[in-house]
Every structure is written in structure tokens, then in C-alpha cells.
Design a protein around this motif. Structure first.
Motif, PDB file in Angstrom:
ATOM      1  N   VAL A   1       0.859  -1.196   0.000  1.00  0.00           N
ATOM      2  CA  VAL A   1       0.000   0.000   0.000  1.00  0.00           C
ATOM      3  C   VAL A   1       0.891   1.240   0.000  1.00  0.00           C
ATOM      4  O   VAL A   1       1.642   1.478   0.952  1.00  0.00           O
ATOM      5  N   ARG A   2       0.807   1.981  -1.073  1.00  0.00           N
ATOM      6  CA  ARG A   2       1.626   3.191  -1.205  1.00  0.00           C
ATOM      7  C   ARG A   2       0.967   4.404  -0.554  1.00  0.00           C
ATOM      8  O   ARG A   2       1.657   5.316  -0.081  1.00  0.00           O
ATOM      9  N   TRP A   3      -0.363   4.397  -0.537  1.00  0.00           N
ATOM     10  CA  TRP A   3      -1.086   5.565  -0.023  1.00  0.00           C
ATOM     11  C   TRP A   3      -2.493   5.132   0.372  1.00  0.00           C
ATOM     12  O   TRP A   3      -2.992   4.095  -0.076  1.00  0.00           O
TER      13      TRP A   3
ATOM     14  N   VAL B   1     -10.116   6.691 -12.032  1.00  0.00           N
ATOM     15  CA  VAL B   1      -9.361   7.688 -12.804  1.00  0.00           C
ATOM     16  C   VAL B   1      -8.502   8.564 -11.904  1.00  0.00           C
ATOM     17  O   VAL B   1      -7.633   9.295 -12.386  1.00  0.00           O
ATOM     18  N   MET B   2      -8.760   8.522 -10.585  1.00  0.00           N
ATOM     19  CA  MET B   2      -8.002   9.364  -9.644  1.00  0.00           C
ATOM     20  C   MET B   2      -6.786   8.642  -9.069  1.00  0.00           C
ATOM     21  O   MET B   2      -6.016   9.244  -8.312  1.00  0.00           O
ATOM     22  N   LEU B   3      -6.638   7.391  -9.414  1.00  0.00           N
ATOM     23  CA  LEU B   3      -5.597   6.584  -8.781  1.00  0.00           C
ATOM     24  C   LEU B   3      -4.398   6.394  -9.701  1.00  0.00           C
ATOM     25  O   LEU B   3      -4.523   6.434 -10.928  1.00  0.00           O
ATOM     26  N   SER B   4      -3.230   6.146  -9.091  1.00  0.00           N
ATOM     27  CA  SER B   4      -2.008   5.871  -9.869  1.00  0.00           C
ATOM     28  C   SER B   4      -1.398   4.531  -9.511  1.00  0.00           C
ATOM     29  O   SER B   4      -0.316   4.184  -9.980  1.00  0.00           O
ATOM     30  N   GLY B   5      -2.079   3.751  -8.654  1.00  0.00           N
ATOM     31  CA  GLY B   5      -1.600   2.424  -8.303  1.00  0.00           C
ATOM     32  C   GLY B   5      -1.073   2.347  -6.888  1.00  0.00           C
ATOM     33  O   GLY B   5      -0.381   3.259  -6.415  1.00  0.00           O
ATOM     34  N   GLY B   6      -1.425   1.273  -6.179  1.00  0.00           N
ATOM     35  CA  GLY B   6      -0.916   1.048  -4.830  1.00  0.00           C
ATOM     36  C   GLY B   6      -1.727   1.699  -3.739  1.00  0.00           C
ATOM     37  O   GLY B   6      -1.322   1.665  -2.582  1.00  0.00           O
ATOM     38  N   GLU B   7      -2.902   2.260  -4.063  1.00  0.00           N
ATOM     39  CA  GLU B   7      -3.706   2.920  -3.031  1.00  0.00           C
ATOM     40  C   GLU B   7      -4.649   1.940  -2.346  1.00  0.00           C
ATOM     41  O   GLU B   7      -5.165   1.010  -2.968  1.00  0.00           O
ATOM     42  N   MET B   8      -4.858   2.175  -1.057  1.00  0.00           N
ATOM     43  CA  MET B   8      -5.959   1.538  -0.332  1.00  0.00           C
ATOM     44  C   MET B   8      -7.109   2.545  -0.332  1.00  0.00           C
ATOM     45  O   MET B   8      -6.969   3.648   0.205  1.00  0.00           O
TER      46      MET B   8
ATOM     47  N   SER C   1     -12.809  -0.896 -12.136  1.00  0.00           N
ATOM     48  CA  SER C   1     -11.974   0.314 -12.278  1.00  0.00           C
ATOM     49  C   SER C   1     -10.834   0.320 -11.267  1.00  0.00           C
ATOM     50  O   SER C   1      -9.718   0.746 -11.571  1.00  0.00           O
ATOM     51  N   LEU C   2     -11.112  -0.176 -10.047  1.00  0.00           N
ATOM     52  CA  LEU C   2     -10.029  -0.273  -9.054  1.00  0.00           C
ATOM     53  C   LEU C   2      -8.971  -1.281  -9.509  1.00  0.00           C
ATOM     54  O   LEU C   2      -7.758  -1.049  -9.339  1.00  0.00           O
ATOM     55  N   HIS C   3      -9.426  -2.373 -10.085  1.00  0.00           N
ATOM     56  CA  HIS C   3      -8.485  -3.383 -10.590  1.00  0.00           C
ATOM     57  C   HIS C   3      -7.624  -2.809 -11.709  1.00  0.00           C
ATOM     58  O   HIS C   3      -6.394  -2.997 -11.724  1.00  0.00           O
ATOM     59  N   ARG C   4      -8.255  -2.093 -12.648  1.00  0.00           N
ATOM     60  CA  ARG C   4      -7.497  -1.514 -13.753  1.00  0.00           C
ATOM     61  C   ARG C   4      -6.492  -0.475 -13.256  1.00  0.00           C
ATOM     62  O   ARG C   4      -5.403  -0.337 -13.808  1.00  0.00           O
ATOM     63  N   ALA C   5      -6.846   0.243 -12.231  1.00  0.00           N
ATOM     64  CA  ALA C   5      -5.955   1.274 -11.680  1.00  0.00           C
ATOM     65  C   ALA C   5      -4.886   0.684 -10.761  1.00  0.00           C
ATOM     66  O   ALA C   5      -4.057   1.417 -10.225  1.00  0.00           O
ATOM     67  N   GLU C   6      -4.923  -0.658 -10.562  1.00  0.00           N
ATOM     68  CA  GLU C   6      -3.951  -1.374  -9.719  1.00  0.00           C
ATOM     69  C   GLU C   6      -3.987  -0.886  -8.275  1.00  0.00           C
ATOM     70  O   GLU C   6      -2.956  -0.711  -7.621  1.00  0.00           O
ATOM     71  N   ALA C   7      -5.207  -0.656  -7.803  1.00  0.00           N
ATOM     72  CA  ALA C   7      -5.378  -0.312  -6.390  1.00  0.00           C
ATOM     73  C   ALA C   7      -4.934  -1.484  -5.531  1.00  0.00           C
ATOM     74  O   ALA C   7      -5.002  -2.651  -5.948  1.00  0.00           O
ATOM     75  N   ALA C   8      -4.492  -1.193  -4.321  1.00  0.00           N
ATOM     76  CA  ALA C   8      -4.006  -2.248  -3.439  1.00  0.00           C
ATOM     77  C   ALA C   8      -5.145  -2.973  -2.727  1.00  0.00           C
ATOM     78  O   ALA C   8      -5.104  -4.183  -2.537  1.00  0.00           O
ATOM     79  N   ALA C   9      -6.198  -2.245  -2.345  1.00  0.00           N
ATOM     80  CA  ALA C   9      -7.295  -2.852  -1.595  1.00  0.00           C
ATOM     81  C   ALA C   9      -8.465  -1.873  -1.530  1.00  0.00           C
ATOM     82  O   ALA C   9      -8.310  -0.663  -1.752  1.00  0.00           O
ATOM     83  N   LEU C  10      -9.615  -2.409  -1.197  1.00  0.00           N
ATOM     84  CA  LEU C  10     -10.810  -1.601  -0.981  1.00  0.00           C
ATOM     85  C   LEU C  10     -11.300  -1.843   0.441  1.00  0.00           C
ATOM     86  O   LEU C  10     -11.441  -2.994   0.874  1.00  0.00           O
ATOM     87  N   VAL C  11     -11.567  -0.753   1.181  1.00  0.00           N
ATOM     88  CA  VAL C  11     -12.130  -0.848   2.526  1.00  0.00           C
ATOM     89  C   VAL C  11     -13.500  -0.184   2.492  1.00  0.00           C
ATOM     90  O   VAL C  11     -13.619   1.012   2.173  1.00  0.00           O
ATOM     91  N   LEU C  12     -14.524  -0.944   2.798  1.00  0.00           N
ATOM     92  CA  LEU C  12     -15.907  -0.462   2.750  1.00  0.00           C
ATOM     93  C   LEU C  12     -16.470  -0.370   4.158  1.00  0.00           C
ATOM     94  O   LEU C  12     -16.496  -1.372   4.888  1.00  0.00           O
ATOM     95  N   GLY C  13     -16.883   0.818   4.544  1.00  0.00           N
ATOM     96  CA  GLY C  13     -17.499   1.008   5.851  1.00  0.00           C
ATOM     97  C   GLY C  13     -18.979   0.677   5.793  1.00  0.00           C
ATOM     98  O   GLY C  13     -19.738   1.315   5.060  1.00  0.00           O
ATOM     99  N   LEU C  14     -19.409  -0.345   6.537  1.00  0.00           N
ATOM    100  CA  LEU C  14     -20.820  -0.724   6.541  1.00  0.00           C
ATOM    101  C   LEU C  14     -21.627   0.305   7.317  1.00  0.00           C
ATOM    102  O   LEU C  14     -21.151   0.906   8.280  1.00  0.00           O
ATOM    103  N   GLY C  15     -22.868   0.491   6.856  1.00  0.00           N
ATOM    104  CA  GLY C  15     -23.726   1.483   7.512  1.00  0.00           C
ATOM    105  C   GLY C  15     -25.026   1.648   6.746  1.00  0.00           C
ATOM    106  O   GLY C  15     -25.635   0.672   6.299  1.00  0.00           O
TER     107      GLY C  15
END
Length: 517
Positions: A40-42, A53-60, A81-95
Motif C-alpha cells: 500500500v503506497r497511499w 481515474v483518480m488513482l495511480s496504483g498502490g492505493e488503499m 476500475s479499481l483493478h485496472r488502476a492497480e489499487a491495493a485494496a478496498l475498505v468499505l465502511g458498513l452502515g
């Protein structure tokens, strides 16, 4: 997934989930649990549906998913889109938007290998962002400090002309694990670190080196050594227990320093010579039991199982020449200069190979390659590794004893050939022997024509007082030889035709020559 730029000092998804602060949100991994080691870079808080479109890769990415509720298609596209942007992970807050993990998002995340985490309790995203960002900054600063520290230390050693071992000791001190330098064949050229740990690595080196991919593995970090498009070795951190980024940085800095050291100090082959020299010197000294040196010998590429070892010492032999002869004859072994003008060769032969003929063949081939006679001293072959040190010491003694001999020697000289000369070499530092030699030769040593008379005396005694042979060897007539012998007898006050007097002078001369050479 390719590693995103700038993730070398990152935390992994797993490390972030283990933080004490995030535990308050009761995190649960609901997809791609086998991808939690992604860096995780950021950390990025985003409620936009087109976040990719806002990501550059490695973001949580942290989100409540409020804009995704009620639209299954938008949710699956969001994951894509997160996969294409090479995001590191997704954290979803339930509510309110998602009281439970949405199955369509979980399936899509699992399909794309994107770790998805849900938080079962309300959790301020700002706290997680602050915690992770501060840790990332500290890690990057620590990495920069480590990089500059090791680089400064290694550069200082190189500037001071330190040997390879000093550089490796510095790397081992920083990495707190064994460090190994190998050639392209995975033969160990040098090591550093705590001796028990290094021995454990070397003991298992054959298996490690045979693994697909060589020495790569968990905690094992390798950096290539080479330059100008040519690779000639590797430096390996063995069992590094720190984080991977620090280990990689240390390995890279070590490789940079070793390449520079090689450029300034000579070719990579000299490292093999140094490795052999250290091993053979330790064997000869007896400071380390031979059985403890066996893993080093095996890792250096010397066959040691069910072998016959032939210890040789060559006077005035160049290690490179001797190594070439070994290769031409297909004889495995180690070559190293152990003393001034004395290079040791330890041959490792199969049990069915005849040691003495091969030693003679080696001496003959060496003479043919160099175009000049070479003194090859040999000890009897040893079938046990623990007998090798005694064999090397015997070969060194024989080579030392025949130094400066006025007579032609056999192609391979052995202990039985040195006799009295060998004894005088052993006793040369005894003050009583020195006093005896000085007393016997005093009249001759300080004579004006000593330089002309001493060689004649030396040859005359070595040939068993054979006047014809002595005259022939010195290219002089017999009357001329007689005149010189008479002069010698006058200066020494002896009768060389008397056996006891001649023997006394001979012993004194051998003792004198032992000191001079």
C-alpha cells in the motif's frame, strides 16, 4: 499484479489491518484474502463512482459506497476500475448504504484478486489515513537514512582500500544476517556474519543452489553483481528478518559497493582466489578444525564426498597459471598463494584415480605451459578430509626445503627427497644452529671473493664431493675448481677430503642457506 511505482517502502494490506487503531472498526476480509501482502503506497478516501481515474496504483481506497447503493452494475464496474488502476485494496465502511457486505462486489473483488475489507463498526477514516500516512513517511525517511548510512560506510571502506571481507562484514552488521557472495555457478566466494549462522547456510548450500530460481526465497534477498551488460555474480542476504524493502535496499547498496570494489581492485576471478586462499590458509593454520571447514569447501565448489585429496605446493607458480593447468587436465581443486613464492594446489580426485601419476602429469603439463621447470612439492594423497591440513603443511615444508637447491630435482619433490636439507629448514631459527653455522663458515662468509666461492662449495657438497660433476655444473676446468676448493679450505681451516669436516661444513651451509631463503 505489477508492483506500483513508489511501493518499495510501503506497508502491506495485512500490516495495515493489524494496526491497533483499525481494530476499533472490526475489520473483516471478505474477498481475495490470499492477496493481503500487496503493498500500500497511499490511503485514499473517495466517494466517487469513477474513483479509478483518480488513482495511480498502490492505493488503499476507503469508502462508504453511498453512491453505489441500488446499482449492481455500478458496483461491479467500480471494482473493475479499481483493478485496472492497480489499487491495493478496498475498505468499505458498513452502515446506511450497505448494512452488510454486498455479494456482487465481493464476487467481483474475488474474481479480480482485489482484497476487499468491510468495517462492521463506524470508524473515522481520517484516523486511519493519518496513521498510515505517518507510518509510510517514517518508513521512507528510515529507508533514506539506512541507504545513506550503508552507502557512506561502504564508500569509506573502499576509499581506504579495505579488502572485500571488510565490506561484507559491514553489510552483515547492517542486515543482521549471513551475507554470501557467489559466482554465476552459485559457488561461494566470500561470506560474512556470525560464524554459526554462516555455517548453517553453507551446510545446506548445495540444496539451496539447486532450487529453481537459485537462492531466491522468503528472507533471502539477492542482488546481481555486474556491469556493462555482463553479470558475473550475486550478493545474497540469507534469512533477512527485517522488512523486504530494507533488505532489498541493503542488498542493492551492497551490490553497488562490491561492483565498485571489483572495478578498483581487479577482476572477479581474484575473489575466487581470495576465497581459496582463506580456506587453504585456515586449513594449514589449524586454527579452525578441518571438519568445520568442510561446508565452506563444498560451497566453494570443491568435491569432497568420497574423494582423494592431493596436496601440492608449487614454487614460483602463478595461481592463474596453475588454475589453467588444472582446467586443461580436468582436475577439480583449489589454488591459492599461501606464502611468498609458494602457491598451494589442493586436487580433489575420484577414488579410482591414481594420485601419483596425476601429480607427475600435472607437473609435466605445468612445465610445458610455462616453458620453464617448476618445483612441485607433494605430500602423499589423503583419503580423509581431516588429514588434508597435515598434507598441506608437509608439502609447504618440502617446497621450502628445496628452495635454492643447486641440483636438478625430480618433477615432483617429496619429503624423502629433502632429507638433511629439510631438517635444517625446520631448525633454521634455533639460536644454537645459527651460532654453529656462523662459527663454521665465518672465514668464508666475509671473504672478498665469497660470492664466487660459496656457490662452488654448495655444489661440491651437494654432489657428494664429486669434483668432475661440480666442474661441469659450473662450466669450469677441473684445475680451476681445485684452486677454488683450496681457497675455500684455507679460509675455513678445514680439509674437505675428511668426511666429518666436510659433513660439518655441509650442515652449516644448509643452515645458512635456510636463513637466506
Amino acid at each position: 499484479m505489477p508492483t506500483a511505482p513508489g511501493t518499495e517502502h510501503a506497508l502491506s494490506v495485512r500490516q495495515i489491518l493489524a494496526l491497533e487503531r483499525i481494530a476499533a472498526g472490526e475489520p473483516e476480509v471478505v474477498a481475495a484474502a490470499d492477496h493481503l501482502d500487496r503493498p500500500v503506497r497511499w490511503v485514499h478516501v473517495a466517494e466517487a463512482a469513477d474513483v479509478g481515474v483518480m488513482l495511480s496504483g498502490g492505493e488503499m481506497v476507503l469508502t462508504t459506497g453511498v453512491l453505489l447503493a441500488g446499482d449492481p452494475h455500478a458496483r461491479t464496474e467500480y471494482i473493475k476500475s479499481l483493478h485496472r488502476a492497480e489499487a491495493a485494496a478496498l475498505v468499505l465502511g458498513l452502515g446506511r448504504a450497505f448494512p452488510s457486505p454486498p455479494e456482487d462486489m465481493c464476487r467481483a473483488a474475488e474474481r479480480h484478486g482485489l482484497p476487499m475489507v468491510v468495517l462492521h463498526r463506524p470508524f473515522p477514516f481520517a484516523e486511519l489515513t493519518e496513521e498510515v500516512q505517518s507510518r509510510l513517511v517514517r518508513r521512507k525517511f528510515a529507508a533514506v537514512s539506512l541507504s545513506e548510512g550503508i552507502r557512506t560506510a561502504l564508500t569509506g571502506l573502499i576509499t581506504a582500500g579495505a579488502p572485500l571481507q571488510s565490506l561484507l562484514d559491514e553489510v552483515a552488521a547492517h542486515s543482521a544476517c549471513p551475507v554470501v557472495v557467489t559466482n554465476l555457478a552459485h559457488r561461494v566466494l566470500a561470506t560474512a556474519g556470525e560464524r554459526p549462522a554462516v555455517d548453517d547456510v553453507l551446510r545446506d548450500w548445495d540444496r539451496i543452489a539447486r532450487q529453481p530460481g537459485g537462492v531466491d526465497g522468503e528472507g533471502w534477498i539477492r542482488a546481481d553483481l555486474g556491469g556493462r551488460g555482463e553479470r558475473w555474480g550475486s550478493v545474497v542476504l540469507c534469512g533477512h528478518r527485517g522488512d523486504g524493502a530494507s533488505g532489498r535496499l541493503l542488498a542493492d547498496r551492497a551490490a553497488e559497493a562490491l561492483v565498485l570494489h571489483r572495478m578498483l581492485a581487479g577482476s572477479a576471478a581474484s575473489w575466487e582466489e581470495q576465497s581459496a586462499q582463506c580456506l587453504l590458509a585456515d586449513l594449514v593454520s589449524g586454527a579452525v578444525p578441518a571438519r568445520q571447514l568442510l561446508p565452506r569447501a563444498r560451497a566453494a565448489g570443491l568435491p569432497v564426498n568420497r574423494r582423494t585429496f592431493v596436496p601440492l605446493v608449487v614454487r614460483d607458480g602463478e595461481p592463474a597459471q596453475l588454475d589453467r593447468v588444472m582446467r586443461l587436465l580436468g582436475l577439480p581443486g583449489l589454488v591459492a598463494e599461501l606464502a611468498e613464492n609458494s602457491t598451494a594446489v589442493l586436487l580433489s580426485l575420484a577414488r579410482d584415480q591414481a594420485a601419483e601419476p596425476l601429480a607427475a602429469h600435472f607437473a609435466a603439463r605445468l612445465r610445458a605451459e610455462t616453458g620453464r621447470p617448476a618445483v612441485v612439492a607433494a605430500a602423499p594423497a589423503r583419503t580423509g578430509w581431516e588429514e588434508v591440513p597435515d598434507g598441506l603443511r608437509e608439502a609447504l615444508h618440502v617446497a621450502d626445503a628445496v628452495a635454492g637447491s643447486p641440483l636438478d630435482l625430480p618433477a615432483v619433490v617429496r619429503l624423502g627427497d629433502v632429507r638433511l636439507r629439510g631438517l635444517m629448514r625446520l631448525l633454521r631459527d634455533d639460536p644454537r644452529v645459527l651460532s654453529f653455522a656462523e662459527r663454521e663458515l665465518d672465514g668464508l662468509l666475509y671473504a672478498d671473493d665469497a660470492d664466487a666461492l660459496l656457490p662452488v662449495l654448495r655444489t661440491y657438497l651437494a654432489t657428494g664431493r664429486n669434483k668432475s660433476r661440480s666442474a661441469e655444473l659450473h662450466h669450469m676446468s677441473r684445475p680451476a675448481l681445485y684452486r677454488r676448493l683450496e681457497a675455500i679450505e684455507g679460509l675455513l681451516g678445514v680439509d674437505l677430503d675428511d668426511f666429518e669436516q666436510a659433513a660439518s661444513v655441509h650442515i652449516a651451509l644448509l643452515a645458512h642457506d635456510a636463513q637466506e631463503t
